[in-house]
Design a protein around this motif. Structure first.
Motif, PDB file in Angstrom:
ATOM      1  N   PHE A 145      -4.592 -28.546  21.271  1.00  0.00           N
ATOM      2  CA  PHE A 145      -4.373 -27.950  19.826  1.00  0.00           C
ATOM      3  C   PHE A 145      -5.758 -27.201  19.495  1.00  0.00           C
ATOM      4  CE2 PHE A 145      -2.777 -28.180  15.123  1.00  0.00           C
ATOM      5  CZ  PHE A 145      -1.918 -27.312  15.218  1.00  0.00           C
ATOM      6  N   TYR A 146      -6.112 -26.225  19.547  1.00  0.00           N
ATOM      7  CA  TYR A 146      -7.458 -25.462  19.076  1.00  0.00           C
ATOM      8  C   TYR A 146      -7.378 -24.549  17.682  1.00  0.00           C
ATOM      9  CZ  TYR A 146      -8.600 -26.230  24.119  1.00  0.00           C
ATOM     10  OH  TYR A 146      -8.788 -26.873  25.136  1.00  0.00           O
ATOM     11  N   PHE A 147      -8.473 -24.827  17.005  1.00  0.00           N
ATOM     12  CA  PHE A 147      -8.729 -24.001  15.791  1.00  0.00           C
ATOM     13  C   PHE A 147      -9.828 -23.349  16.246  1.00  0.00           C
ATOM     14  CE2 PHE A 147      -6.230 -27.551  14.052  1.00  0.00           C
ATOM     15  CZ  PHE A 147      -5.358 -26.802  13.212  1.00  0.00           C
ATOM     16  N   GLU A 148      -9.537 -21.757  16.401  1.00  0.00           N
ATOM     17  CA  GLU A 148     -10.363 -20.922  16.963  1.00  0.00           C
ATOM     18  C   GLU A 148     -10.562 -19.635  16.060  1.00  0.00           C
ATOM     19  OE1 GLU A 148     -13.303 -21.176  19.399  1.00  0.00           O
ATOM     20  OE2 GLU A 148     -13.390 -19.519  18.002  1.00  0.00           O
ATOM     21  N   PRO A 149     -11.648 -19.664  15.357  1.00  0.00           N
ATOM     22  CA  PRO A 149     -11.680 -18.556  14.176  1.00  0.00           C
ATOM     23  C   PRO A 149     -11.940 -17.029  14.949  1.00  0.00           C
ATOM     24  CG  PRO A 149     -13.374 -20.161  13.772  1.00  0.00           C
ATOM     25  CD  PRO A 149     -12.734 -20.825  14.964  1.00  0.00           C
ATOM     26  N   ASP A 150     -12.516 -17.186  16.280  1.00  0.00           N
ATOM     27  CA  ASP A 150     -13.033 -16.027  17.007  1.00  0.00           C
ATOM     28  C   ASP A 150     -11.657 -15.839  17.992  1.00  0.00           C
ATOM     29  OD1 ASP A 150     -13.857 -14.215  18.708  1.00  0.00           O
ATOM     30  OD2 ASP A 150     -15.772 -15.217  19.201  1.00  0.00           O
ATOM     31  N   HIS A 151     -11.031 -14.792  17.420  1.00  0.00           N
ATOM     32  CA  HIS A 151      -9.716 -14.439  18.375  1.00  0.00           C
ATOM     33  C   HIS A 151      -9.887 -13.934  19.731  1.00  0.00           C
ATOM     34  CE1 HIS A 151     -10.197 -10.491  17.062  1.00  0.00           C
ATOM     35  NE2 HIS A 151      -9.371  -9.882  18.089  1.00  0.00           N
ATOM     36  N   ARG A 152     -11.051 -13.356  19.874  1.00  0.00           N
ATOM     37  CA  ARG A 152     -11.637 -12.767  21.110  1.00  0.00           C
ATOM     38  C   ARG A 152     -11.807 -14.032  22.139  1.00  0.00           C
ATOM     39  NH1 ARG A 152     -11.274  -7.893  23.533  1.00  0.00           N
ATOM     40  NH2 ARG A 152     -10.125  -6.670  22.013  1.00  0.00           N
ATOM     41  N   LYS A 153     -12.529 -15.079  21.602  1.00  0.00           N
ATOM     42  CA  LYS A 153     -12.615 -16.298  22.141  1.00  0.00           C
ATOM     43  C   LYS A 153     -11.270 -16.979  22.666  1.00  0.00           C
ATOM     44  CE  LYS A 153     -15.451 -20.383  22.813  1.00  0.00           C
ATOM     45  NZ  LYS A 153     -14.464 -21.266  23.357  1.00  0.00           N
ATOM     46  N   ALA A 154     -10.467 -16.879  21.589  1.00  0.00           N
ATOM     47  CA  ALA A 154      -9.081 -17.743  22.079  1.00  0.00           C
ATOM     48  C   ALA A 154      -8.269 -16.900  22.842  1.00  0.00           C
ATOM     49  CB  ALA A 154      -8.237 -17.295  20.570  1.00  0.00           C
ATOM     50  N   LEU A 155      -8.640 -15.768  23.010  1.00  0.00           N
ATOM     51  CA  LEU A 155      -7.871 -14.873  23.947  1.00  0.00           C
ATOM     52  C   LEU A 155      -8.416 -15.091  25.557  1.00  0.00           C
ATOM     53  CD1 LEU A 155      -7.452 -11.355  22.984  1.00  0.00           C
ATOM     54  CD2 LEU A 155      -5.874 -12.292  24.192  1.00  0.00           C
ATOM     55  N   GLU A 156      -9.714 -15.015  25.548  1.00  0.00           N
ATOM     56  CA  GLU A 156     -10.263 -15.392  26.780  1.00  0.00           C
ATOM     57  C   GLU A 156      -9.884 -16.902  27.322  1.00  0.00           C
ATOM     58  OE1 GLU A 156     -14.778 -14.710  26.789  1.00  0.00           O
ATOM     59  OE2 GLU A 156     -14.351 -12.519  26.202  1.00  0.00           O
ATOM     60  N   ASP A 157     -10.056 -17.582  26.454  1.00  0.00           N
ATOM     61  CA  ASP A 157      -9.727 -19.170  26.642  1.00  0.00           C
ATOM     62  C   ASP A 157      -8.246 -19.393  27.261  1.00  0.00           C
ATOM     63  OD1 ASP A 157     -12.449 -19.705  26.115  1.00  0.00           O
ATOM     64  OD2 ASP A 157     -11.938 -20.877  24.401  1.00  0.00           O
ATOM     65  N   SER A 158      -7.567 -18.608  26.373  1.00  0.00           N
ATOM     66  CA  SER A 158      -6.045 -18.657  26.791  1.00  0.00           C
ATOM     67  C   SER A 158      -5.679 -18.094  28.383  1.00  0.00           C
ATOM     68  CB  SER A 158      -5.186 -17.972  25.596  1.00  0.00           C
ATOM     69  OG  SER A 158      -5.153 -16.630  25.679  1.00  0.00           O
ATOM     70  N   ILE A 159      -6.250 -16.776  28.510  1.00  0.00           N
ATOM     71  CA  ILE A 159      -6.012 -16.143  29.823  1.00  0.00           C
ATOM     72  C   ILE A 159      -6.795 -17.094  30.851  1.00  0.00           C
ATOM     73  CG2 ILE A 159      -6.518 -14.229  31.022  1.00  0.00           C
ATOM     74  CD1 ILE A 159      -6.451 -12.669  28.561  1.00  0.00           C
TER      75      ILE A 159
END
Ligand code: XCC
Length: 663
Positions: A607-621
C-alpha cells in the motif's frame, strides 16, 4: 514516459483544472465573489501535524501533537501507534459508510420482496438467482419474490454475523487467497463486528502495536470489499438491472436552458432510480410545461451519477469538485442529495442563486437545505414531490450561464458484461483476457479509481495522465467513481481512444469491440473489479492467486475515508495500490514499512502513498513487468503486435457532426 502533462503540480501557476468547464465557472465565481472549495483550499492550508498522522485525539487529555521533540502522547502512545490508529479509524469509517449503504440496499430488497415497498421490483431475476446461489439460498422452483426475500435476509445477517466462519462472499476469492486470510486470521467475520472492533482496539489504552492494529484494519477492509460493498453492488443490480454498455454524454453542456434541470448527487440508486422514472411520467412533464419549461432534464453528480448513467444513460454532470460550480450556472432548479460526498458549502453557494438543495436521507440532513425525507414505502410519491419542488422553482430562475462543453462516452461495463463480451453468450469467460495478457498483447491491467482532492494543483490532471499513460503502455484500464467521471469529461470513455493505446491493447480492443478504458461504476462497484481479478486468477494461466496477476491499483486524488477502505481491501486481496496526494502515515516510518514491505510479505501486495504520480506510474509499470516475469510470461514487446492492422493511426476522424467513422 511522456512529457510532463501540462498543468501538473510541479509547474508553478498551474491551472486549477484541466476541465475547461471548471475553469470557466471558477472565473464566474471569482467575478461574483462566491466562495468555492477551490478558493477555500487556497485560503486554508491543511494542518501539517494531522496531515502526516501525528495528531492523536483519541482521548481528552489531548489532542497530543507528536512533533519535534515530542515523540509520545501523554499516555505514552508513540508516533507509530498514533499513525496506525488514525489509519485504521479512517478505514473503519470508510467501510462503515460503504457497508451501511449496502445494508440499506438489502432492506430495500426485503421491502420490495414482501410488498412493503411497492415501487420497487426485482429487475434482474437472473442475477437474483446467481446471488442466491452464492449466498446458499434455495432458488429452484421458488418465485423471485420468495428468493429475493431470503437473499435479503441472508445479506442482512452478514452484518451482524457472530461466528468465525467468515463472510459468505469471501468464498468468491481464489482458494489460495482464502488460505492466506485464514492463516493470518484476517478472514472477515460480521461486517459490523469488524468496524466495531477497529473502534474498540483504537480506544485509549487498548491495542498499541502498530502492526497488530493494522492487521485488523486489513480484516476490516475485507469486510467492506468482500462484504458490505459487494452486497451493495449485487443487490443494486438485482433491483435495478445489471449494467450493460450504454452511450451517453458528460459535463455542464448537458444542462438545458429551456428545461427544468435536476441534478441528482450522492451515492444510493434507491432514490435516483425513482426520480429517473418519475421524470418521464407524462403528468410531471405536463407540470413542467405548465411552468413554462419544455421538459425535465436530469443529470448526475459523483457516484449517483455513475449509478444512473450505467443503468439509465443519464448524463454525468461532474465529479466531486464540480458540485458547487453546477449551482453557479443559475440553471439548476434543484440539486437532490442523499448520502456521502455532499459538501456543506453547497447550501451557502445556493443562497446566492435560485437552486434548491434538497436533502433526502434520514442519515444526512443539511442545515439550511430543503429536507424532503425519502422513505421506500412511498418512494414514487416522494420522488414526484421532489420533482414538483424543482419544477415550482423554474420560474425563479435568473440569468443562466451554461458552458457549451460536453463529451460523448460509453459506460456500463459490469463484470458480467465483460465476461459475456469476452466469451460470447455460449461460454462467458475471462479466458480471452488471460490469453491476451499471456501473449503480451495486453501487458497488464489497472484499476484507476477514487475521488477528487482540492489539494492537488490541477483538478483531474493526475487521473487523466495516469490513465493515458497506462493505455499507451498496453495496460487495460478499469475505472470507477470520480476517476471515471474525469475520464468521461476528457473523452477517454469512447472506442476512438483506441488510437491512443499501445499496439497490442489496440488490437484486442478492436477485436472484442471494447474501449481501452472501461467504466465499471460507482465507489461501491469497485467490488466488480475484485470479481474480475478473482475470476481472472481462477481462470488459469496467470498463477493461482490475485497477487500473481500483472495488475495495479491507483487512487490518484483520494480524499475520503472510503478510499482508504477501498485501497486496503485491494491490497488485502493481493493488488498493490498507489494512493496519490500525500501520506496520512508519513509521520511514522515504521507504519510506512508495515504497509509496504510488511504487507508485501503478509498478503503479497503493498500500500503506497506516493504524491508524485509520475513515480507511481513508473513503479506500477515496473511492478506489472515483474509480475509477468514471475509468471514466466514473454517480456512485454510492443513491436510484436498490430502488424496486420487494416488502418493507420489517424484513420479515425470526427466528421462535421462529431460522429466518428473510419476514413
Ligand atoms: Fe466521493 Fe463516490 Fe470519492 Fe467521488 S470517488 S469523491 S468517495 S463520489 Ni468514490
Amino acid at each position: 514516459m511522456a512529457e510532463e502533462t501540462k498543468g501538473s503540480k510541479k509547474e508553478s501557476a498551474a491551472p486549477k483544472s484541466i476541465d475547461p468547464v471548471v475553469l470557466e465557472m471558477l472565473e464566474k465565481a471569482e467575478a461574483e465573489g462566491v466562495s468555492t472549495i477551490f478558493s477555500r483550499s487556497a485560503e486554508t492550508k491543511p494542518c501539517p501535524i494531522g496531515h502526516e498522522g501525528n495528531c492523536c485525539k483519541i482521548c481528552y487529555m489531548g489532542p497530543c501533537r507528536l512533533v519535534g521533540k515530542t515523540t509520545t502522547g501523554l499516555c505514552g502512545a508513540t508516533r507509530d501507534t498514533v499513525a496506525a490508529r488514525n489509519l485504521a479509524r479512517m478505514c473503519a469509517a470508510g467501510a462503515a459508510a460503504h457497508s451501511d449503504h449496502g445494508r440499506d440496499m438489502a432492506h430495500t430488497l426485503l421491502a420490495a420482496a414482501t410488498g412493503e415497498a411497492p415501487d420497487y421490483k426485482v429487475k434482474d431475476e437472473r442475477k437474483l438467482r446467481v446471488v442466491a446461489h452464492y449466498l446458499g439460498v434455495e432458488e429452484a422452483g421458488r418465485s423471485k419474490e420468495e428468493v429475493a426475500a431470503d437473499v435479503a435476509r441472508v445479506a442482512l445477517n452478514e452484518f451482524g454475523r457472530q461466528d468465525s466462519e467468515g463472510l459468505i462472499y469471501t468464498h468468491r476469492a481464489p482458494a489460495k487467497r482464502q488460505e492466506i486470510w485464514r492463516k493470518l486470521g484476517i478472514t472477515p467475520r460480521g461486517i459490523d463486528r469488524e468496524v466495531v472492533e477497529t473502534l474498540h482496539r483504537t480506544h485509549i489504552g487498548n491495542d498499541q502495536d502498530a502492526e497488530h492494529i493494522l492487521d485488523h484494519a486489513l480484516r476490516n477492509a475485507l469486510a467492506d470489499g468482500w462484504g458490505g460493498s459487494m452486497l451493495s453492488t449485487d443487490i443494486s443490480d438485482i433491483l435495478f438491472g445489471t449494467p450493460a454498455p450504454v452511450a451517453a454524454t458528460s459535463n455542464f453542456g448537458t444542462l438545458r436552458e429551456d428545461e427544468v434541470n435536476v441534478v441528482i448527487h450522492g451515492h444510493e440508486p434507491t432514490l435516483s432510480e425513482l426520480i429517473v422514472a418519475a421524470a418521464s411520467d407524462p403528468e410531471m412533464i405536463a407540470y413542467a410545461k405548465s411552468k413554462g419549461a419544455k421538459g425535465i432534464n436530469l443529470s448526475g453528480m459523483c457516484c449517483t451519477a455513475n449509478e444512473i448513467l450505467m443503468r439509465q444513460g443519464v448524463p454525468l454532470l461532474g465529479n466531486f469538485l464540480s458540485q458547487e460550480l453546477a449551482v453557479l450556472t443559475g440553471a439548476v432548479e434543484a440539486m437532490v442529495v442523499d448520502i456521502q460526498c455532499i459538501m456543506q458549502g453547497l447550501v451557502a453557494v445556493a443562497e446566492d442563486y435560485h437552486t434548491k438543495i434538497i436533502s433526502t436521507s434520514p442519515k444526512a440532513k443539511l442545515h439550511g437545505a430543503t429536507h424532503i425525507e425519502f422513505h421506500e414505502d412511498r418512494a414514487m410519491e416522494i420522488a414526484k414531490q421532489i420533482l414538483r419542488t424543482a419544477i415550482d422553482n423554474y420560474p425563479n430562475r435568473g440569468k443562466v450561464h451554461i458552458p457549451d462543453v460536453q463529451d460523448r462516452l460509453v459506460a456500463g461495463f459490469s463484470h458480467e458484461y465483460i465476461s459475456y463480451m469476452l466469451g460470447g453468450s455460449l461460454r462467458e469467460s475471462f479466458r480471452p483476457l488471460n490469453d491476451a495478457i499471456m501473449t503480451g498483447r495486453i501487458r497488464g491491467a489497472a484499476g484507476v479509481v477514487g475521488c477528487n482532492n482540492a489539494r492537488v494543483a490541477t483538478h483531474d490532471v493526475e487521473h487523466i495522465d495516469i490513465v493515458k499513460e497506462l493505455i499507451k503502455n498496453d495496460i487495460l484500464v478499469v475505472t470507477t467513481g470520480c476517476d471515471a467521471i474525469a475520464c468521461a469529461k476528457q473523452g477517454l470513455l469512447t472506442p476512438e481512444v483506441m488510437e491512443q493505446c499501445g499496439p497490442g491493447l489496440k488490437e484486442i480492443c478492436n477485436t472484442i469491440g471494447i474501449p481501452p478504458v472501461l467504466h465499471m461504476g460507482s465507489c461501491v462497484d469497485n467490488t466488480r473489479i475484485l470479481t474480475v481479478v478473482a475470476q481472472s486468477a481462477t481462470e488459469g494461466g496467470l498463477g493461482e492467486d490475485i497477487s500473481d496477476l500483472p495488475v495495479a491499483g491507483f487512487a490518484p486524488e483520494w480524499m475520503s475515508e472510503k478510499a482508504i477502505s477501498i485501497g486496503m481491501y485491494f491490497v488485502a486481496s493481493g493488488v498493490t495500490t498507489w494512493m496519490g496526494v500525500g501520506s496520512p502515515v508519513a509521520g511514522s516510518p515504521e507504519v510506512v514499512e508495515i504497509i509496504t514491505k510488511g504487507w508485501q510479505d503478509k498478503v503479497g501486495a503493498s500500500f503506497y502513498f506516493e504524491p508524485d504520480h509520475r513515480k507511481a506510474l513508473e513503479d506500477s509499470i515496473a511492478h506489472i513487468d515483474a509480475k509477468r516475469k514471475a509468471l514466466k510470461l514473454p517480456e512485454y514487446d510492443p513491436t510484436k503486435f498490430a502488424k496486420s492492422a487494416t488502418y493507420l493511426p489517424g484513420d479515425f476522424a470526427p466528421d462535421k457532426h462529431g460522429a466518428y467513422s473510419m476514413a
